[in-house]
Design an enzyme around this catalytic site. Structure first.
Site, PDB file in Angstrom:
ATOM      1  CD  GLU A 163      30.774  -1.986  82.577  1.00  0.00           C
ATOM      2  OE1 GLU A 163      30.775  -3.180  82.245  1.00  0.00           O
ATOM      3  OE2 GLU A 163      30.752  -1.052  81.769  1.00  0.00           O
ATOM      4  CD  GLU A 357      34.522   1.470  81.414  1.00  0.00           C
ATOM      5  OE1 GLU A 357      34.018   0.891  80.425  1.00  0.00           O
ATOM      6  OE2 GLU A 357      35.032   0.857  82.369  1.00  0.00           O
TER       7      GLU A 357
END
Ligand code: NOJ
Length: 452
Positions: A163, A357
């Site tokens: 991220e 995720e």
């Protein structure tokens, strides 16, 4: 068709969120150690000093992961545990911890998967300008080399960054995450560029040093989905996924992924045109470094925003239905996110997709029967994975799915209030209690998704 035979079923975690042992065995401070010890940043002023005490309980955790069946465990390495000041001496005790963890996993039949960077930059490097320092890609290259040499004999699966949208956007622009800075766009663009160069150098180093390595990248953003299956609405959702919104600029795919996957920035995007003047003058020359072939295109996906094609031929955002289902932290339950985002991403990047995720924060509590019943999470996993299977059946090459997260943990500036785990953690006693969702996910893993 269903999931491939060698589909990677996994669970994920991140060093600062679970390890604890924050000041043990020669570990240097990271920006999260500093940030959490300054009052006011984190809910209830909590910190990750102890977290899930995984640093001492990794054997028990490895056994619980193994209990799910044939799984892959995605965990991150704490850079300042390995190199306390970021680019100086290597700390043998830090190396030793991760070697013991990898052995604990392998001896139980769990495949290790290393994420090199999940946000906890060594504080010493932040003090030298962090990701704004043009030397930062070289720091990351060296750190990668140390990890590759130390762990590459037994771990063959690596992701570089988790991220970048979040640690850059929330850490340096909004200031909600460590190191809590609010820098201007003139700093953001060079920072993004440095992180992308660091990714490329890291991939090259891994390929040189780890025989048989598989490498991926794990960016994020809210997915998009069309409000109907009409070709026009599908096109609206596709376009929306690959454009940059001026207000929420950091939450986008193309700025962070086009250079990595396609070898160029989204040059035609109005946002890019407006801010590219802040990139280094010869930024195109770095594309050869940034764009390295990857084995997997990872993407963290929790929900989708809904879109339709407007009458003017531009994508139009659709308000969510009144009373829509949502998680504890108000993220919309939109299972179709796992159909459309993988489809759009595969079309654009043509590389096997890994959902790095996906998961849900719920109101979890120990019931009178001593168990943790989380029907909303069970239903979430069930619905989302059915949509992922639909993508597979439609020809999207999906190589894996990592549920976030394995245990409850330190949810960054929300502290310990948001529980994402399929294993409950009682932070007073550090007792682990597998939730109902743990057993449901186990049945998914054991049947390779046939039970969905
Ligand atoms: C994004 C991050 O990678 C992870 O650290 C975080 O806990 C989850 N998503 C949930 O917010």
């Amino acid at each position: 068709m269903g999931f491939k035979k060698d589909f990677m079923w996994g669970v994920g975690s991140a060093a600062y969120q679970i390890e604890g042992g924050a000041f043990e065995d020669g570990k240097g401070p990271s920006i999260w150690d500093t940030f959490t010890h300054e009052p006011g940043h984190v809910k209830d002023d909590d910190n990750g000093d102890i977290a899930c005490d995984h640093y001492h309980r990794y054997e028990e955790d490895a056994s619980l992961i193994a209990g799910l069946g044939r799984t892959v465990y995605r965990f991150s390495i704490c850079w300042s545990r390995i190199i306390p000041d970021g680019d100086g001496e290597v700390n043998p005790k830090g190396i030793d911890f991760y070697k013991r963890l990898i052995d604990a996993l392998l001896s139980r039949g769990v495949t290790p998967c290393i994420v090199l960077f999940h946000w906890d930059l060594p504080q010493a490097l932040e003090d030298r300008g962090g990701w704004l320092n043009p030397e930062s890609p070289m720091w990351f290259k060296r750190y990668t080399e140390v990890c590759a040499k130390a762990f590459g004999d037994k771990c063959k699966l690596f992701f570089t960054f988790n991220e970048p949208q979040c640690f850059i956007g929330e850490g340096y622009y909004h200031g909600a995450n460590a190191p809590g800075k609010k820098l201007p766009m003139s700093d953001m663009m060079p920072m993004v560029h440095n992180v992308l160069i660091a990714h490329g150098l890291s991939v090259t180093a891994l390929r040189e040093l780890v025989p048989g390595v598989k490498v991926g990248y794990a960016p994020t953003t809210g997915g998009t989905a069309p409000i109907t299956d009409s070709p026009a609405d599908v096109e609206a959702a596709r376009q929306a996924l690959f454009r940059i919104d001026e207000e929420w600029w950091m939450w986008n795919v193309p700025l962070f992924s086009d250079p990595v996957m396609l070898g160029h920035y989204p040059e035609e995007d109005p946002f890019f045109k407006k801010y590219c003047e802040f990139l280094p003058e010869n930024y195109m020359e770095d594309m050869r470094t940034i764009c390295q072939p990857l084995d997997y295109y990872g993407q963290n996906i929790y929900y989708a925003h809904l879109w339709k094609m407007g009458e003017d031929g531009n994508p139009e955002y659709v308000k969510k239905p009144t009373g829509y289902a949502k998680s504890l932290i108000n993220w919309a339950v939109t299972p179709q996110a796992l159909y459309w985002a993988p489809k759009f991403l595969y079309e654009r990047y043509n590389t096997p997709i890994v959902i790095t995720e996906n998961g849900m924060a719920c109101h979890d509590a120990i019931s009178l029967d001593g168990k943790v019943h989380d029907p909303n999470r069970v239903d979430y996993i069930h619905r989302y994975l059915r949509e992922l299977r639909r993508a597979v059946d439609d020809g999207v090459d999906v190589a894996g799915y990592f549920h976030w997260s394995f245990t409850d943990n330190f949810e960054w500036c929300s502290g310990y209030t948001d529980r994402f785990g399929i294993v409950y953690v009682d932070y007073e006693t550090q007792k682990r209690i597998p939730k109902d969702s743990y057993y449901f996910y186990k049945s998914v893993v054991e049947s390779n998704g046939e039970n969905l």
